[in-house]
Scaffold this active site. Structure first.
Site, PDB file in Angstrom:
ATOM      1  N   GLY A  60      24.377 -18.427   2.997  1.00 57.36           N
ATOM      2  CA  GLY A  60      24.888 -19.080   4.156  1.00 57.36           C
ATOM      3  C   GLY A  60      24.835 -19.988   4.714  1.00 57.36           C
ATOM      4  O   GLY A  60      24.697 -21.141   4.294  1.00 57.36           O
ATOM      5  N   ALA A  61      25.642 -20.067   6.317  1.00 58.12           N
ATOM      6  CA  ALA A  61      25.754 -21.366   6.981  1.00 58.12           C
ATOM      7  C   ALA A  61      25.793 -20.849   8.008  1.00 58.12           C
ATOM      8  O   ALA A  61      26.226 -20.459   8.518  1.00 58.12           O
ATOM      9  CB  ALA A  61      26.180 -22.562   6.978  1.00 58.12           C
ATOM     10  N   ASP A  62      25.632 -21.924   9.090  1.00 56.44           N
ATOM     11  CA  ASP A  62      25.023 -21.322  10.737  1.00 56.44           C
ATOM     12  C   ASP A  62      26.975 -21.746  11.161  1.00 56.44           C
ATOM     13  O   ASP A  62      26.944 -21.437  11.961  1.00 56.44           O
ATOM     14  CB  ASP A  62      23.886 -21.792  11.034  1.00 56.44           C
ATOM     15  N   GLY A  74      19.073 -21.587  10.457  1.00 47.01           N
ATOM     16  CA  GLY A  74      19.002 -20.256  11.384  1.00 47.01           C
ATOM     17  C   GLY A  74      17.253 -19.347  11.583  1.00 47.01           C
ATOM     18  O   GLY A  74      16.931 -19.644  12.128  1.00 47.01           O
ATOM     19  N   GLY A  75      17.344 -19.623   9.376  1.00 43.12           N
ATOM     20  CA  GLY A  75      16.753 -19.064   9.076  1.00 43.12           C
ATOM     21  C   GLY A  75      15.354 -19.368   8.631  1.00 43.12           C
ATOM     22  O   GLY A  75      14.337 -19.084   8.327  1.00 43.12           O
ATOM     23  N   SER A 107      20.575 -13.006   6.242  1.00 37.36           N
ATOM     24  CA  SER A 107      21.615 -11.921   6.460  1.00 37.36           C
ATOM     25  C   SER A 107      22.997 -12.239   5.518  1.00 37.36           C
ATOM     26  O   SER A 107      23.182 -11.141   4.598  1.00 37.36           O
ATOM     27  CB  SER A 107      22.474 -11.506   7.596  1.00 37.36           C
ATOM     28  N   LYS A 153      22.728 -25.935   9.036  1.00 36.73           N
ATOM     29  CA  LYS A 153      21.479 -24.494   8.360  1.00 36.73           C
ATOM     30  C   LYS A 153      20.634 -24.921   8.597  1.00 36.73           C
ATOM     31  O   LYS A 153      19.927 -25.581   9.493  1.00 36.73           O
ATOM     32  CB  LYS A 153      21.543 -24.409   6.536  1.00 36.73           C
ATOM     33  N   GLU A 172      15.864 -25.536   1.227  1.00 39.32           N
ATOM     34  CA  GLU A 172      17.708 -24.607   1.019  1.00 39.32           C
ATOM     35  C   GLU A 172      18.077 -26.037   0.804  1.00 39.32           C
ATOM     36  O   GLU A 172      19.196 -26.190  -0.239  1.00 39.32           O
ATOM     37  CB  GLU A 172      18.040 -24.289   2.361  1.00 39.32           C
TER      38      GLU A 172
END
Length: 262
Positions: free
Chosen positions: A90-92, A104-105, A35, A102, A111
């Protein structure tokens, strides 16, 4: 379009917009997934459209590729680009040493490949993603479907000797079936609660037969851009120790939404 962005979307936009300021004409870019990365793609497309910025983007997932193409960003493969100037993703979770969780997606493999094929990796995140210790967010591990239950048992056995607080391992589902990554693999989520030593854990996991890759990104991220719900943004560079504070014009976020018809 909502009259006002939520604080979390404001934070994500602020981080994404500041990171896109680092992009220069002619760059080859890694385009992250998730996101926050989607905000980055929108902000990058705005610069391409309004400034005539010339870039090539290597997406880290099918959905990022679709979004980038739809917004007018030139998309190429990593094999075509060969090496990248910059990856923004991004990063979790991230810690003080810029170690990351990373995946989560479910795009952690692409990545990590893209990030390690870049001169620089910039992580964009809201302030809630910064943690003292990694592990509250489940650690994703991508595994081959063949024999995945045996692989799961080997992972559980490996965790017995690791500095972690939890050892539950679950198969990630999509409905009633295993979730499939872009490479048609499975994801095992490791519920570790707290990871005392990320580096040896990352090395141990990747030695297990059946494991493709894990979501610990160690010594990969160079810079973190953190957005806040009021539009403030901070940029921190690990090597130089540089720290910048600023704020973002939130009218630009609303304009991006309007231009996209969201």
């Amino acid at each position: 379009m909502p009259a006002e962005l939520s604080p979390i979307d404001t934070a994500k936009f602020a981080a994404a917009r500041r990171a896109v300021d680092l992009v220069q004409d002619g760059m080859k870019l890694g385009l992250g997934t998730g996101s926050t990365a989607a905000w980055m793609v929108r902000c990058l497309a705005e610069r391409v459209r309004e400034e005539g910025l010339r870039v090539q983007g290597v997406p880290t997932s099918t959905r990022t590729a679709e979004l980038a193409r739809a917004l007018g960003i030139q998309v190429v493969t990593l094999d075509e680009a060969k090496w990248l100037d910059l990856t923004i993703d991004g990063a979790d979770e991230f810690d003080a040493d810029f170690n990351l969780i990373k995946g989560g997606g479910a795009a952690l493999l692409q990545e990590k490949i893209v990030a390690t094929a870049s001169d620089r990796m910039v992580v964009i995140a809201d302030a809630a993603k910064e943690v003292a210790h990694l592990g509250a967010f489940p650690l994703p591990v991508e595994v081959i479907p063949f024999g995945w239950q045996s692989t799961k048992m080997l992972i559980e056995e490996t965790l017995e000797g690791m500095d972690v607080l939890g050892r539950e391992v679950t198969l990630r589902l999509s409905g009633d079936a295993p979730l499939l990554t872009d490479e048609k693999n499975y994801i095992l989520d490791l519920h570790l609660k707290r990871i005392g030593e990320p580096r040896p854990l990352a090395l141990a996991l990747n030695q297990i037969a059946g494991v493709v890759e894990n979501g610990l990104f160690i010594d990969i991220c160079d810079t973190v851009v953190v957005g806040h719900g009021d539009g403030r943004v901070s940029l921190r560079d690990l090597q130089s120790g540089q720290a910048e504070e600023g704020s973002i014009d939130m009218d630009r976020a609303r304009n991006i939404f309007a231009d996209l018809g969201d």
